[in-house]
Design an enzyme around this catalytic site. Structure first.
Site, mmCIF file in Angstrom:
data_model
loop_
_atom_site.group_PDB
_atom_site.id
_atom_site.type_symbol
_atom_site.label_atom_id
_atom_site.label_comp_id
_atom_site.label_asym_id
_atom_site.label_seq_id
_atom_site.Cartn_x
_atom_site.Cartn_y
_atom_site.Cartn_z
ATOM 1 N N TYR A 115 17.418 -19.516 55.226
ATOM 2 C CA TYR A 115 16.586 -18.324 55.460
ATOM 3 C C TYR A 115 15.255 -18.669 56.132
ATOM 4 C CZ TYR A 115 19.636 -15.093 52.918
ATOM 5 O OH TYR A 115 20.685 -14.285 52.532
ATOM 6 N N GLU A 172 24.515 -19.772 61.963
ATOM 7 C CA GLU A 172 24.792 -19.677 60.527
ATOM 8 C C GLU A 172 26.140 -20.296 60.166
ATOM 9 O OE1 GLU A 172 22.064 -15.767 59.469
ATOM 10 O OE2 GLU A 172 24.245 -15.574 59.418
ATOM 11 N N LYS A 183 26.952 -13.018 47.559
ATOM 12 C CA LYS A 183 25.737 -13.528 46.922
ATOM 13 C C LYS A 183 25.900 -13.684 45.398
ATOM 14 C CE LYS A 183 22.624 -11.708 50.469
ATOM 15 N NZ LYS A 183 21.283 -11.099 50.709
ATOM 16 N N ARG A 235 27.361 -2.456 49.900
ATOM 17 C CA ARG A 235 26.044 -2.434 49.241
ATOM 18 C C ARG A 235 25.824 -1.146 48.463
ATOM 19 N NH1 ARG A 235 23.314 -5.381 54.387
ATOM 20 N NH2 ARG A 235 23.200 -7.513 53.565
ATOM 21 N N ASN A 273 21.670 -7.922 46.905
ATOM 22 C CA ASN A 273 22.425 -6.898 47.640
ATOM 23 C C ASN A 273 23.849 -7.357 47.990
ATOM 24 O OD1 ASN A 273 21.760 -8.650 49.683
ATOM 25 N ND2 ASN A 273 20.897 -7.109 51.063
ATOM 26 N N PHE A 280 8.952 -11.677 50.802
ATOM 27 C CA PHE A 280 10.070 -11.808 49.867
ATOM 28 C C PHE A 280 10.760 -13.177 49.923
ATOM 29 C CE2 PHE A 280 11.732 -9.596 53.708
ATOM 30 C CZ PHE A 280 12.724 -10.488 54.104
ATOM 31 N N HIS A 306 25.735 -11.013 52.561
ATOM 32 C CA HIS A 306 24.966 -11.288 53.780
ATOM 33 C C HIS A 306 25.935 -11.304 54.952
ATOM 34 C CE1 HIS A 306 22.354 -13.255 56.710
ATOM 35 N NE2 HIS A 306 23.413 -13.989 57.014
ATOM 36 N N ARG A 325 28.855 -5.720 59.479
ATOM 37 C CA ARG A 325 27.618 -5.036 59.091
ATOM 38 C C ARG A 325 27.887 -3.593 58.672
ATOM 39 N NH1 ARG A 325 23.221 -7.925 59.945
ATOM 40 N NH2 ARG A 325 21.791 -6.202 60.319
HETATM 41 P P1 CMP Z 1 20.218 -10.739 54.103
HETATM 42 O O1 CMP Z 1 21.122 -10.017 55.021
HETATM 43 O O2 CMP Z 1 20.797 -11.858 53.310
HETATM 44 O O3 CMP Z 1 18.956 -11.306 54.924
HETATM 45 C C1 CMP Z 1 17.679 -11.488 54.348
HETATM 46 C C2 CMP Z 1 17.599 -10.988 52.954
HETATM 47 O O4 CMP Z 1 16.318 -10.809 52.403
HETATM 48 C C3 CMP Z 1 18.207 -9.604 52.891
HETATM 49 O O5 CMP Z 1 19.601 -9.685 53.072
HETATM 50 C C4 CMP Z 1 17.751 -9.121 51.518
HETATM 51 O O6 CMP Z 1 18.665 -9.416 50.503
HETATM 52 C C5 CMP Z 1 16.507 -9.968 51.261
HETATM 53 N N1 CMP Z 1 15.333 -9.159 51.007
HETATM 54 C C6 CMP Z 1 14.634 -9.181 49.868
HETATM 55 N N2 CMP Z 1 13.626 -8.331 49.918
HETATM 56 C C7 CMP Z 1 13.679 -7.721 51.116
HETATM 57 C C8 CMP Z 1 12.906 -6.723 51.752
HETATM 58 N N3 CMP Z 1 11.847 -6.165 51.160
HETATM 59 N N4 CMP Z 1 13.265 -6.343 52.994
HETATM 60 C C9 CMP Z 1 14.334 -6.916 53.612
HETATM 61 N N5 CMP Z 1 15.112 -7.868 53.050
HETATM 62 C C10 CMP Z 1 14.780 -8.254 51.809
#
Ligand code: CMP
Length: 140
Positions: free
Chosen positions: A51, A128, A11, A104, A114, A59, A117, A87
């Site tokens: 997304y 994806e 990211k 992370r 974070n 969010f 992904h 993961r």
């Molecule tokens: P990702 O695995 O990319 O999938 C969805 C993303 O939403 C997640 O990682 C987080 O980076 C982002 N995100 C932002 N805020 C939140 C939240 N409150 N809870 C979960 N995901 C969040």
């Protein structure tokens, strides 16, 4: 266990801090092979499309802004149990809950920024991967 493919994204918070090499070393050391890779900057629309499953979440808007705010590296990882293995290497979505030694825990700035992904199921992985790569770009 089956050989799987999964989508990985490094990211904008991680590319900005020049962490691409360190992150990918963890995947490769764990036996995941990078069989496709490109560095791109997503448009806001591309970020929204990727997304879309989260469109109703509070969010979502901030997430789409963030993911189109700078370069990302999109890549396909291949290996035994690749989806779960990726993961495990990434750690929990919120770095505050991530285990020691995960990407992370070591690199993420917060739950949004974070660093990485990873697809969460075989169905999601297939969707994806096809969002960013065509079949002939996957060099297994
Ligand atoms: P990702 O695995 O990319 O999938 C969805 C993303 O939403 C997640 O990682 C987080 O980076 C982002 N995100 C932002 N805020 C939140 C939240 N409150 N809870 C979960 N995901 C969040």
């Amino acid at each position: 266990m089956a050989v799987e493919r999964t989508l990985s994204i490094i990211k904008p918070d991680a590319t900005r801090r020049h962490l691409t090499g360190q992150i990918n070393a963890r995947f490769e050391t764990a036996g995941l092979r990078i069989i496709a890779q490109k560095r791109i900057q997503m448009t806001r629309a591309q970020s929204e499309g990727f997304y879309a499953v989260h469109a109703e979440r509070a969010f979502y808007n901030n997430l789409c802004d963030f993911m189109s705010s700078g370069p990302v590296v999109v890549q396909v990882l291949e290996g035994e149990d690749a989806i779960q293995k990726n993961r495990d290497i990434m750690g929990a979505t919120n770095p505050a809950n991530a285990e020691d030694g995960t990407i992370r825990k070591d690199f993420a700035e917060n739950v949004e920024a974070n660093s990485v992904h990873g697809s969460d199921s075989p169905e999601t992985a297939a969707e994806e991967i096809s969002y960013f790569f065509s079949q002939i770009e996957l060099i297994g």
